[in-house]
Write a protein that holds these residues in place. Structure first.
Motif, PDB file in Angstrom:
ATOM      1  N   ALA A   1       0.356  -1.135   0.054  1.00  0.00           N
ATOM      2  CA  ALA A   1       0.060  -0.033   0.229  1.00  0.00           C
ATOM      3  C   ALA A   1       1.357   1.526  -0.150  1.00  0.00           C
ATOM      4  O   ALA A   1       0.493   2.496   0.041  1.00  0.00           O
ATOM      5  CB  ALA A   1      -1.319   0.214   0.907  1.00  0.00           C
TER       6      ALA A   1
ATOM      7  N   ASP B   1       6.344  -8.569   0.023  1.00  0.00           N
ATOM      8  CA  ASP B   1       4.959  -7.251  -0.319  1.00  0.00           C
ATOM      9  C   ASP B   1       4.095  -7.732  -1.319  1.00  0.00           C
ATOM     10  O   ASP B   1       3.790  -8.925  -1.763  1.00  0.00           O
ATOM     11  CB  ASP B   1       6.244  -6.710  -1.397  1.00  0.00           C
ATOM     12  CG  ASP B   1       6.016  -5.407  -2.227  1.00  0.00           C
ATOM     13  OD1 ASP B   1       5.289  -4.633  -1.638  1.00  0.00           O
ATOM     14  OD2 ASP B   1       6.574  -4.649  -2.680  1.00  0.00           O
ATOM     15  N   ILE B   2       2.798  -6.497  -1.182  1.00  0.00           N
ATOM     16  CA  ILE B   2       2.220  -6.579  -1.741  1.00  0.00           C
ATOM     17  C   ILE B   2       1.332  -6.131  -2.723  1.00  0.00           C
ATOM     18  O   ILE B   2       1.479  -4.012  -2.278  1.00  0.00           O
ATOM     19  CB  ILE B   2       0.449  -7.631  -1.015  1.00  0.00           C
ATOM     20  CG1 ILE B   2      -0.619  -7.986  -1.999  1.00  0.00           C
ATOM     21  CG2 ILE B   2       0.442  -6.954  -0.043  1.00  0.00           C
ATOM     22  CD1 ILE B   2      -1.058  -8.324  -0.783  1.00  0.00           C
TER      23      ILE B   2
ATOM     24  N   THR C   1      -7.168   0.680  -5.966  1.00  0.00           N
ATOM     25  CA  THR C   1      -8.311   1.050  -5.415  1.00  0.00           C
ATOM     26  C   THR C   1      -9.060   1.223  -6.965  1.00  0.00           C
ATOM     27  O   THR C   1      -9.966  -0.362  -6.899  1.00  0.00           O
ATOM     28  CB  THR C   1      -8.842   1.870  -4.186  1.00  0.00           C
ATOM     29  OG1 THR C   1      -8.391   2.264  -3.207  1.00  0.00           O
ATOM     30  CG2 THR C   1     -10.548   1.969  -4.300  1.00  0.00           C
TER      31      THR C   1
ATOM     32  N   ASP D   1       2.264   4.843 -11.221  1.00  0.00           N
ATOM     33  CA  ASP D   1       3.167   3.865 -10.584  1.00  0.00           C
ATOM     34  C   ASP D   1       4.755   3.117 -11.779  1.00  0.00           C
ATOM     35  O   ASP D   1       3.818   2.970 -12.450  1.00  0.00           O
ATOM     36  CB  ASP D   1       3.355   2.707  -9.770  1.00  0.00           C
ATOM     37  CG  ASP D   1       2.072   2.761  -8.591  1.00  0.00           C
ATOM     38  OD1 ASP D   1       2.971   3.851  -8.306  1.00  0.00           O
ATOM     39  OD2 ASP D   1       1.177   2.272  -8.620  1.00  0.00           O
TER      40      ASP D   1
ATOM     41  N   ARG E   1       6.217   7.114  -8.089  1.00  0.00           N
ATOM     42  CA  ARG E   1       5.365   7.545  -8.766  1.00  0.00           C
ATOM     43  C   ARG E   1       5.232   8.613  -9.686  1.00  0.00           C
ATOM     44  O   ARG E   1       6.267  10.007  -9.339  1.00  0.00           O
ATOM     45  CB  ARG E   1       4.268   7.908  -8.114  1.00  0.00           C
ATOM     46  CG  ARG E   1       3.291   7.359  -7.098  1.00  0.00           C
ATOM     47  CD  ARG E   1       2.614   7.864  -6.270  1.00  0.00           C
ATOM     48  NE  ARG E   1       1.539   7.987  -6.893  1.00  0.00           N
ATOM     49  CZ  ARG E   1       0.320   7.158  -7.497  1.00  0.00           C
ATOM     50  NH1 ARG E   1       0.528   6.097  -7.847  1.00  0.00           N
ATOM     51  NH2 ARG E   1      -0.499   8.403  -8.408  1.00  0.00           N
TER      52      ARG E   1
ATOM     53  N   LYS F   1      -0.768   4.109   5.790  1.00  0.00           N
ATOM     54  CA  LYS F   1       0.258   5.080   4.574  1.00  0.00           C
ATOM     55  C   LYS F   1       1.359   6.000   5.357  1.00  0.00           C
ATOM     56  O   LYS F   1       0.554   7.178   5.586  1.00  0.00           O
ATOM     57  CB  LYS F   1      -0.716   5.609   3.487  1.00  0.00           C
ATOM     58  CG  LYS F   1      -1.057   4.527   2.586  1.00  0.00           C
ATOM     59  CD  LYS F   1      -1.807   4.433   1.076  1.00  0.00           C
ATOM     60  CE  LYS F   1      -2.473   4.207   0.447  1.00  0.00           C
ATOM     61  NZ  LYS F   1      -2.082   3.492  -0.288  1.00  0.00           N
TER      62      LYS F   1
END
Ligand code: DLL
Length: 434
Positions: free
Chosen positions: A213, A234-235, A239, A303, A327, A423
């Motif tokens: 996230a 990691d993931i 949204t 990203d 980003r 975050k």
């Protein structure tokens, strides 16, 4: 030995996967064209019809969607199903004033939770595990997504949400949690708190963490692994495409496998929009191949990362994405130099600091100011003023070597930088307010 949630898909041959993606894309473009006037209009303007899209090789003909489109079409303008078929929304925190609302049919939720189940199984999760989910629940996708995946796998699921760290640690100890899911910054905070309580990783049973996230570095991975005595994975997700589980790490810990049966990934040049060859660094663009209610085609994530089809030792054939390196809209340009917060984090951890820092940028008399507040540990704080000043100069040198520009570094008291349960906020750029 690797475990899979859906071996057939996760280890599918490239040829079969391409065929599946092609079929799904053709159907998806038709679905969107017929049901989303906003996107039909974009396609009409570009002079492209569903008949022009015969396979993923034709994807580049389609127009991009951006966050600005989501804002224009807010709230219902990109919905592709009648409201009667939709059962849920999720949303971003909207801290930048750009709230995203995504819609789900029951089938969308099933597929999303399936993607999260793949991530949990990839870190060794089974129905024997106790999975503590401390991502935020509610509108944020982190809690609901991992919660759903954990149920599917059959883990005993602890729907903790974020915050109340003492209670997190108590449940972790009392119930013997083996897997934890939260942001990496919150994981580091839980680890710090554990240490303060006089506990060590031997007092808890965690074996794996599923962290994402927000951007985090390899250095931070090692830090968290040490603090919590687990393997940190990691993931990734957003949204707009469903939430966590768009991509997930396997035991190799060298990047995340994209669930490409659901999300087709492209890398583009953020300036020109041109599709770049595999292995190039650029902006990640996703096309949802299976979403029913909110199927975004060629959505620009902002990203920056690299895709790779190199063979993975886990046996999965799913394409891999590198950790996002920043980003395209978060990159700071300070005194003409491109700066990503992750570059600074790497230096700080390399020099023995915890990843608690805040970057402040401003513009005074037309010159950019660049300040980095870095928190000291209790031991570092007990140094003399002279020693602390020496450490500040060392950090300035180390950062200058990486970035080519001089920051002002301020070593600040332990615990003086706000901790995040979700975050982390790493940058305050006051220039944007002018
Ligand atoms: O952060 C979904 C999520 C929840 C992912 C839990 C992983 C775990 P958003 O709030 O819409 O969704 O934010 C999406 O967060 O475009 C990236 O910039 C950033 N991001 C997400 N995962 C990672 C990661 C969720 N593993 C935005 N590494 C994305 C770096 C990440 N950045």
């Amino acid at each position: 030995m690797a475990n899979y949630w859906n071996k057939e898909i996760e280890c599918m041959s490239r040829e079969d996967m391409k065929k599946l993606q092609d079929e799904r894309l053709v159907a998806q473009v038709k679905h969107v064209y017929e049901n989303v006037p906003y996107y039909k209009n974009l396609m009409d303007k570009k002079g492209v019809t569903p008949d022009d899209i015969k396979s993923t090789d034709d994807l580049h003909k389609l127009p991009f969607l951006t966050k600005a489109d989501l804002r224009d079409a807010y709230p219902y303008g990109l919905l592709a199903k009648p409201l009667s078929d939709c059962v849920r929304i999720q949303s971003t925190s909207g801290t930048t004033g750009k709230r995203v609302v995504a819609f789900y049919t029951q089938n969308d939720i099933d597929l999303w939770e399936d993607c999260c189940a793949r991530a949990i199984v990839a870190v060794g999760g089974t129905n024997e595990d106790v999975c503590q989910v401390c991502y935020g629940y509610g509108l944020f996708t982190g809690g609901p997504g991992l919660n759903g995946g954990s149920h599917k796998v059959g883990c005993l699921t602890l729907p903790m949400s974020s915050g109340n760290t003492d209670r997190q640690i108590q449940f972790m100890r009392d119930l013997g949690s083996t897997i934890i899911c939260c942001t990496p910054s919150y994981a580091a905070y839980i680890g710090e708190t554990l240490k303060e309580m006089g506990l060590t990783p031997d007092d808890i049973k965690l074996k794996a963490g599923i962290f994402g996230a927000e951007p985090w570095t390899e250095e931070m991975r090692r830090e968290i692994e040490k603090l919590l005595g687990l393997k940190a994975y990691d993931i990734y997700g957003l949204t707009e495409t469903s939430g966590p589980g768009v991509a997930f790490e396997c035991e190799e810990q060298t990047g995340m496998h994209i669930n490409e049966d659901h999300f087709f990934a492209e890398i583009i040049d953020p300036e020109t929009g041109e599709v770049l060859p595999e292995g190039s660094k650029g902006e990640l663009v996703f096309t949802s191949l299976t979403k029913e209610a909110f199927p975004l085609l060629r959505y620009r994530t902002r990203d920056i990362c690299v895709l790779s089809r190199e063979k993975c030792s886990c046996g999965r054939t799913l394409i891999k994405m590198s950790k996002p390196m920043g980003r395209s809209d978060d990159m700071m340009i300070i005194r003409g130099v491109n700066v990503f917060p992750s570059q600074i984090e790497t230096v700080l951890i390399g020099q023995g600091y915890a990843p608690n820092y805040l970057i402040e940028v401003d513009r005074v008399n037309n010159v950019d100011t660049f300040d980095i507040n870095v928190e000291m540990s209790e031991e570092q704080f007990s140094d003399t003023v002279k020693e602390i000043q020496k450490k500040e100069s060392e950090l300035v040198e180390a950062i200058k070597t990486v970035l080519g520009i001089n920051p002002k570094v301020h070593l600040v008291q332990p615990k003086s930088i706000a901790r995040s349960e979700g975050k982390a906020v790493r940058v305050i750029d006051k220039r944007k307010l002018h």
